[in-house]
Design a protein around this motif. Structure first.
Motif, PDB file in Angstrom:
ATOM      1  N   UNK A 111     148.037  53.187  38.376  1.00  0.00           N
ATOM      2  CA  UNK A 111     149.128  53.537  39.288  1.00  0.00           C
ATOM      3  C   UNK A 111     148.592  54.015  40.629  1.00  0.00           C
ATOM      4  N   UNK A 112     147.487  54.741  40.597  1.00  0.00           N
ATOM      5  CA  UNK A 112     146.885  55.217  41.847  1.00  0.00           C
ATOM      6  C   UNK A 112     146.413  54.047  42.693  1.00  0.00           C
ATOM      7  N   UNK A 113     145.686  53.137  42.079  1.00  0.00           N
ATOM      8  CA  UNK A 113     145.196  51.975  42.826  1.00  0.00           C
ATOM      9  C   UNK A 113     146.352  51.115  43.325  1.00  0.00           C
ATOM     10  N   UNK A 114     147.316  50.879  42.460  1.00  0.00           N
ATOM     11  CA  UNK A 114     148.454  50.032  42.841  1.00  0.00           C
ATOM     12  C   UNK A 114     149.214  50.620  44.026  1.00  0.00           C
ATOM     13  N   UNK A 115     149.533  51.911  43.956  1.00  0.00           N
ATOM     14  CA  UNK A 115     150.320  52.534  45.022  1.00  0.00           C
ATOM     15  C   UNK A 115     149.547  52.548  46.334  1.00  0.00           C
ATOM     16  N   UNK A 116     148.237  52.781  46.250  1.00  0.00           N
ATOM     17  CA  UNK A 116     147.434  52.804  47.475  1.00  0.00           C
ATOM     18  C   UNK A 116     147.300  51.405  48.059  1.00  0.00           C
ATOM     19  N   UNK A 117     147.137  50.407  47.224  1.00  0.00           N
ATOM     20  CA  UNK A 117     147.065  49.024  47.717  1.00  0.00           C
ATOM     21  C   UNK A 117     148.368  48.654  48.413  1.00  0.00           C
ATOM     22  N   UNK A 118     149.488  49.042  47.827  1.00  0.00           N
ATOM     23  CA  UNK A 118     150.779  48.734  48.440  1.00  0.00           C
ATOM     24  C   UNK A 118     150.908  49.437  49.792  1.00  0.00           C
ATOM     25  N   UNK A 119     150.487  50.694  49.841  1.00  0.00           N
ATOM     26  CA  UNK A 119     150.573  51.430  51.108  1.00  0.00           C
ATOM     27  C   UNK A 119     149.674  50.805  52.170  1.00  0.00           C
ATOM     28  N   UNK A 120     148.484  50.376  51.759  1.00  0.00           N
ATOM     29  CA  UNK A 120     147.570  49.760  52.729  1.00  0.00           C
ATOM     30  C   UNK A 120     148.097  48.403  53.175  1.00  0.00           C
ATOM     31  N   UNK A 121     148.721  47.669  52.270  1.00  0.00           N
ATOM     32  CA  UNK A 121     149.318  46.397  52.674  1.00  0.00           C
ATOM     33  C   UNK A 121     150.394  46.624  53.727  1.00  0.00           C
ATOM     34  N   UNK A 122     151.219  47.645  53.515  1.00  0.00           N
ATOM     35  CA  UNK A 122     152.281  47.938  54.476  1.00  0.00           C
ATOM     36  C   UNK A 122     151.710  48.360  55.823  1.00  0.00           C
ATOM     37  N   UNK A 123     150.503  48.964  55.814  1.00  0.00           N
ATOM     38  CA  UNK A 123     149.841  49.375  57.062  1.00  0.00           C
ATOM     39  C   UNK A 123     148.919  48.290  57.606  1.00  0.00           C
ATOM     40  N   UNK A 124     148.941  47.109  56.964  1.00  0.00           N
ATOM     41  CA  UNK A 124     148.068  46.007  57.360  1.00  0.00           C
ATOM     42  C   UNK A 124     146.599  46.422  57.329  1.00  0.00           C
ATOM     43  N   UNK A 125     146.233  47.215  56.295  1.00  0.00           N
ATOM     44  CA  UNK A 125     144.853  47.671  56.113  1.00  0.00           C
ATOM     45  C   UNK A 125     144.314  47.097  54.803  1.00  0.00           C
ATOM     46  N   UNK A 146     153.896  43.552  38.627  1.00  0.00           N
ATOM     47  CA  UNK A 146     153.448  43.689  40.020  1.00  0.00           C
ATOM     48  C   UNK A 146     152.916  42.359  40.547  1.00  0.00           C
ATOM     49  N   UNK A 147     153.649  41.305  40.241  1.00  0.00           N
ATOM     50  CA  UNK A 147     153.222  39.943  40.545  1.00  0.00           C
ATOM     51  C   UNK A 147     152.942  39.725  42.030  1.00  0.00           C
ATOM     52  N   UNK A 148     153.897  40.069  42.874  1.00  0.00           N
ATOM     53  CA  UNK A 148     153.762  39.789  44.306  1.00  0.00           C
ATOM     54  C   UNK A 148     152.588  40.544  44.914  1.00  0.00           C
ATOM     55  N   UNK A 149     152.461  41.824  44.576  1.00  0.00           N
ATOM     56  CA  UNK A 149     151.358  42.627  45.108  1.00  0.00           C
ATOM     57  C   UNK A 149     150.015  42.081  44.633  1.00  0.00           C
ATOM     58  N   UNK A 150     149.951  41.650  43.385  1.00  0.00           N
ATOM     59  CA  UNK A 150     148.700  41.111  42.857  1.00  0.00           C
ATOM     60  C   UNK A 150     148.293  39.840  43.603  1.00  0.00           C
ATOM     61  N   UNK A 151     149.259  38.989  43.893  1.00  0.00           N
ATOM     62  CA  UNK A 151     148.944  37.738  44.582  1.00  0.00           C
ATOM     63  C   UNK A 151     148.425  37.991  45.997  1.00  0.00           C
ATOM     64  N   UNK A 152     149.097  38.864  46.734  1.00  0.00           N
ATOM     65  CA  UNK A 152     148.647  39.130  48.106  1.00  0.00           C
ATOM     66  C   UNK A 152     147.300  39.847  48.108  1.00  0.00           C
ATOM     67  N   UNK A 153     147.072  40.738  47.138  1.00  0.00           N
ATOM     68  CA  UNK A 153     145.796  41.454  47.083  1.00  0.00           C
ATOM     69  C   UNK A 153     144.659  40.505  46.741  1.00  0.00           C
ATOM     70  N   UNK A 154     144.867  39.640  45.761  1.00  0.00           N
ATOM     71  CA  UNK A 154     143.834  38.649  45.427  1.00  0.00           C
ATOM     72  C   UNK A 154     143.552  37.759  46.632  1.00  0.00           C
ATOM     73  N   UNK A 155     144.605  37.349  47.328  1.00  0.00           N
ATOM     74  CA  UNK A 155     144.400  36.536  48.523  1.00  0.00           C
ATOM     75  C   UNK A 155     143.576  37.250  49.574  1.00  0.00           C
ATOM     76  N   UNK A 156     143.775  38.547  49.730  1.00  0.00           N
ATOM     77  CA  UNK A 156     142.987  39.310  50.708  1.00  0.00           C
ATOM     78  C   UNK A 156     141.519  39.373  50.302  1.00  0.00           C
ATOM     79  N   UNK A 157     141.254  39.487  48.990  1.00  0.00           N
ATOM     80  CA  UNK A 157     139.866  39.560  48.521  1.00  0.00           C
ATOM     81  C   UNK A 157     139.138  38.255  48.816  1.00  0.00           C
ATOM     82  N   UNK A 158     139.728  37.128  48.434  1.00  0.00           N
ATOM     83  CA  UNK A 158     139.017  35.861  48.659  1.00  0.00           C
ATOM     84  C   UNK A 158     138.947  35.520  50.141  1.00  0.00           C
ATOM     85  N   UNK A 159     139.921  35.972  50.921  1.00  0.00           N
ATOM     86  CA  UNK A 159     139.862  35.734  52.370  1.00  0.00           C
ATOM     87  C   UNK A 159     138.728  36.507  53.021  1.00  0.00           C
TER      88      UNK A 159
END
Length: 753
Positions: A111-125, A146-159
């Motif tokens: 939950x900690x990682x998920x919430x922080x990833x979501x917050x960073x996505x919203x801040x474009x970080x 958490x399908x949508x968040x997982x997809x965007x996060x994975x995309x950021x990693x490979x990018x």
């Protein structure tokens, strides 16, 4: 003497935290201590300690296995600012999740990682350690939530491939690259990494554009390009989450053993089997006195089959010394101690007999799993039965004569001997030079060589037969049989216009669930450039009812066009059929999606726009009820009747002017039909005058539009024919030639009888 910690609130008074804060005051903020002079009963202002110093001290505690003590301090940093990232230590939320996980609370860590990833996505970080921890902690259930968040996060990693400044970040990227490499061709892997694909993944480095390439590679695999998310990546993440749970291997860069990597490629196998070596006869015949092999030397194993992909798609996995499973051959199921060459001694024959019986059991299991092992099992089993029968014969003669030694030598050209020692542990083995029957040691030596060759052949066949990866997205889904053609034309501005023609037969509009109901058919096209980045999109929606079809047996959509200037481009296409609640176009609303289909037009190249080089568009296949251009429509279907007036439309570009400022060119075409009698030329040149199969033209324009009328009745035959039409144009001023070909199936008259 009182210290500066005496006045801290009770929340921070436990001994472990007091030690932490003492470390912060003395090590992280010496200026605070100096200014206050360690005054008695004076409480230091914790807020004056910077987040950077607090984070550094907390990380030291995590690394010292004092995660519990670090959690309150890390939580304080994250509560104040969930997106806090230190240039030295990275994300505070990453470390808080790590501390929670090491303290045994994996759910809180997630939950900690998920919430922080979501917050960073919203801040474009973005912080790759945080993103990786979130993706790594996904389970199949968490992924669904958490399908949508997982997809965007994975995309950021490979990018991020190719842009990691630290070794820690690069090691994370290597894990994801090592997971992807088995899904890629060698050529694709070479574009993802700087080294040879055969290089150990631990040393991989990435070119600057690796992230763009891998993102584009994933775009190419998107089965439903019109949706906002890539369903193939979602499937991959689901497979990955399951594989990490079930097939993890910490000694690999990918963190997966070979089962996990195969699972990433193809998903769950259609069939599995385990050889457990618990058969009583197997254990009695193999583990005997004088045979120095133990049950533990027979490796744990799994057999997987992907028969739906290829008959050659089966895998044997065995567990290695690192407790990770690796792709193996059948001979890897037999301990090497049993088939080492020991000459023709009694000990060698004794061990070889155990090897024979072990192989018989192993291949009896393998032959039930896949037919490829049936021949080897038959050979091994026949030889084992021969040895058993000879032993019975020797035993019978021994009982009659009372002399074991003489009984072993009375076998009509057979030589027999007793091997092993101990009650119930000896075996009788036989051979015959006269009949070409080897002793067990000779047979094992020969069969092992043969089986090794078979293993190598199986690996080669599997490599050639199996795809690099496969999706299960469309399984169990009813598809729509769409007919599709494309044709490219050159625009006046030098870009290429690709026209997409598609249609469906009326009878195919009826799904199994809703055979008579009206429906909406949506069409979406996404254009990708040479780097597989989306560069354009087109959408259409058609309400299909008995009234809108107007008695027609087919539905053909108006053409859709996309423009491109890329040297190479691709088009992803998707059709979805939806149920509707009304036949009124103004009131119809979409219901459930009934069916869908995706197709791709890959590796398209633009029409040559070189001004002084004659060029030609593709052929647009058209039909007309009257044989006139005025009512001709594009015809996307692959089959056509012999009485249907067929028209081919094409354009010419960059014709050259002669001395009289006129362009001159020759148009010729050839039609060939293939039946069971083979390809035969049906008509050509000026034999059919209506089609003007060869004619010369002149014009004042460098661009022209041309039509060819084909009388298909001359091709009439009882059987269906594959028809190929080639149109060839020659610029008679320069002598340059260009041509295009199209093909279709001509329905035979037998179909109408």
């Amino acid at each position: 003497m009182a210290t500066a910690l005496d006045g801290f609130p009770s929340l921070l008074r436990p001994a472990a935290i007091a030690g932490l804060l003492l470390a912060i005051v003395f090590l992280a903020a010496p200026d605070v201590v100096a200014q206050r002079g360690m005054a008695q009963h004076q409480t230091p202002d914790v807020r004056s300690v910077s987040p950077e110093s607090q984070l550094a001290a907390a990380i030291n505690l995590v690394r010292a296995d004092q995660s519990d003590a670090s959690v309150p301090l890390l939580r304080g940093i994250v509560t104040d600012r969930a997106t806090y990232v230190s240039s030295t230590h990275g994300s505070a939320a990453y470390w808080l999740g790590t501390a929670l996980e090491r303290s045994g609370d994996s759910d809180a860590a997630y939950r900690t990682w998920r919430d922080a990833v979501r917050a960073m996505r919203d801040d474009d970080a973005f912080d790759i350690q945080l993103a990786h921890s979130f993706i790594q902690s996904l389970t199949p259930v968490r992924l669904r939530n958490d399908r949508s968040l997982a997809l965007t996060t994975y995309g950021s990693i490979i990018s991020s491939f190719g842009s990691a400044p630290s070794e820690t970040e690069r090691s994370i990227q290597r894990q994801y690259a090592a997971e992807l490499a088995p899904l890629m061709t060698q050529e694709h892997v070479s574009k993802m990494i700087n080294e040879s694909p055969d290089t150990d993944a631990e040393s991989w480095t990435f070119p600057p554009d690796a992230g763009d390439f891998v993102s584009a590679w994933w775009n190419q695999l998107d089965p439903m390009p019109v949706t906002a998310e890539n369903e193939r990546i979602e499937e991959h993440l689901g497979r990955r989450a399951y594989a990490l749970q079930e097939y993890g291997c910490d000694d690999r860069v990918s963190r997966l053993d070979d089962r996990g990597l195969v699972f990433l490629r193809f998903g769950a196998p259609g069939r599995t089997h385990v050889i457990d070596y618990q058969d009583p006869e197997f254990r009695r015949e193999v583990f005997r006195f004088g045979v120095s092999v133990t049950p533990r030397e027979f490796p744990d194993n799994e057999l997987w089959s992907y028969a739906s992909l290829s008959d050659a798609g089966y895998y044997i996995f065995t567990e290695n010394s690192d407790q990770c499973y690796e792709i193996s051959g059948a001979m890897d199921l037999l301990p090497s101690r049993l088939h080492q060459n020991r000459g023709d001694t009694e000990r060698a024959e004794n061990i070889s007999y155990s090897a024979l019986m072990a192989l018989r059991y192993i291949f009896s299991e393998l032959s039930l799993f896949h037919i490829d092992f049936a021949s080897a099992f038959s050979e091994i089993s026949s030889y084992a039965v021969f040895q058993e029968n000879q032993a019975l014969s020797v035993e019978a003669r021994s009982r009659l004569s009372g002399d074991r030694s003489s009984a072993e030598g009375e076998g009509a050209g057979m030589e027999s001997q007793t091997v092993g020692a101990g009650f119930g542990q000896t075996r009788t083995v036989s051979s015959s030079a006269n009949f070409g029957i080897d002793s067990p040691s000779g047979f094992i030596s020969s069969i092992v060589t043969s089986l090794n060759h078979q293993d190598n052949a199986a690996r080669h066949r599997r490599k050639n037969a199996m795809p690099r990866q496969a999706t299960e997205i469309f399984q169990q889904q009813e598809s729509i049989p769409i007919a599709l053609r494309t044709a490219r034309f050159l625009n006046t501005d030098g870009s290429t216009r690709t026209e997409i023609y598609w249609g469906i037969q009326k009878r195919h509009l009826r799904s199994e669930d809703r055979p008579q109901q009206p429906s909406v058919l949506t069409f979406d096209a996404v254009q990708y450039d040479g780097e597989l980045s989306a560069s354009g999109r087109a959408e259409r929606r058609h309400l299909l009812t008995a009234q809108s079809l107007n008695g027609n047996s087919i539905f053909v959509s108006p053409p859709v066009s996309v423009n491109s200037r890329s040297d190479l481009f691709h088009i992803g296409l998707q059709w979805s059929q939806f149920a509707v609640n009304s036949e009124d176009p103004n009131n119809a609303s979409l219901g459930d999606r009934v069916r869908y289909t995706t197709l791709r037009a890959d590796s398209l190249r633009p029409i040559d726009a070189t001004p002084n080089q004659v060029a030609m568009s593709d052929l647009r296949v058209m039909v007309s009820q009257t044989g006139s251009v005025s009512d001709a429509v594009a015809f996307p279907f692959s089959t056509i009747g012999p009485d249907t007036p067929l028209i081919l439309y094409f354009e010419l570009y960059h014709l050259t002017y002669d001395a009289d400022d006129r362009t001159r060119y020759k148009v010729a075409y050839e039609v060939e039909g293939r039946t069971q009698r083979g390809w035969t030329r049906v008509f050509r040149n000026d034999e059919v005058r209506r089609t003007s199969t060869e004619a010369e033209y002149s014009s004042t324009a460098r661009r022209t539009q041309e039509y060819i009328y084909l009388d298909l009745s001359k091709l009439r035959d009882k059987k269906n024919q594959d028809v190929r039409v080639t149109v060839r144009v020659t610029d008679t001023v320069t002598g340059a030639t260009t041509s295009r070909t199209t093909a279709f199936e001509l329905v035979g008259t037998d179909r109408f009888d």
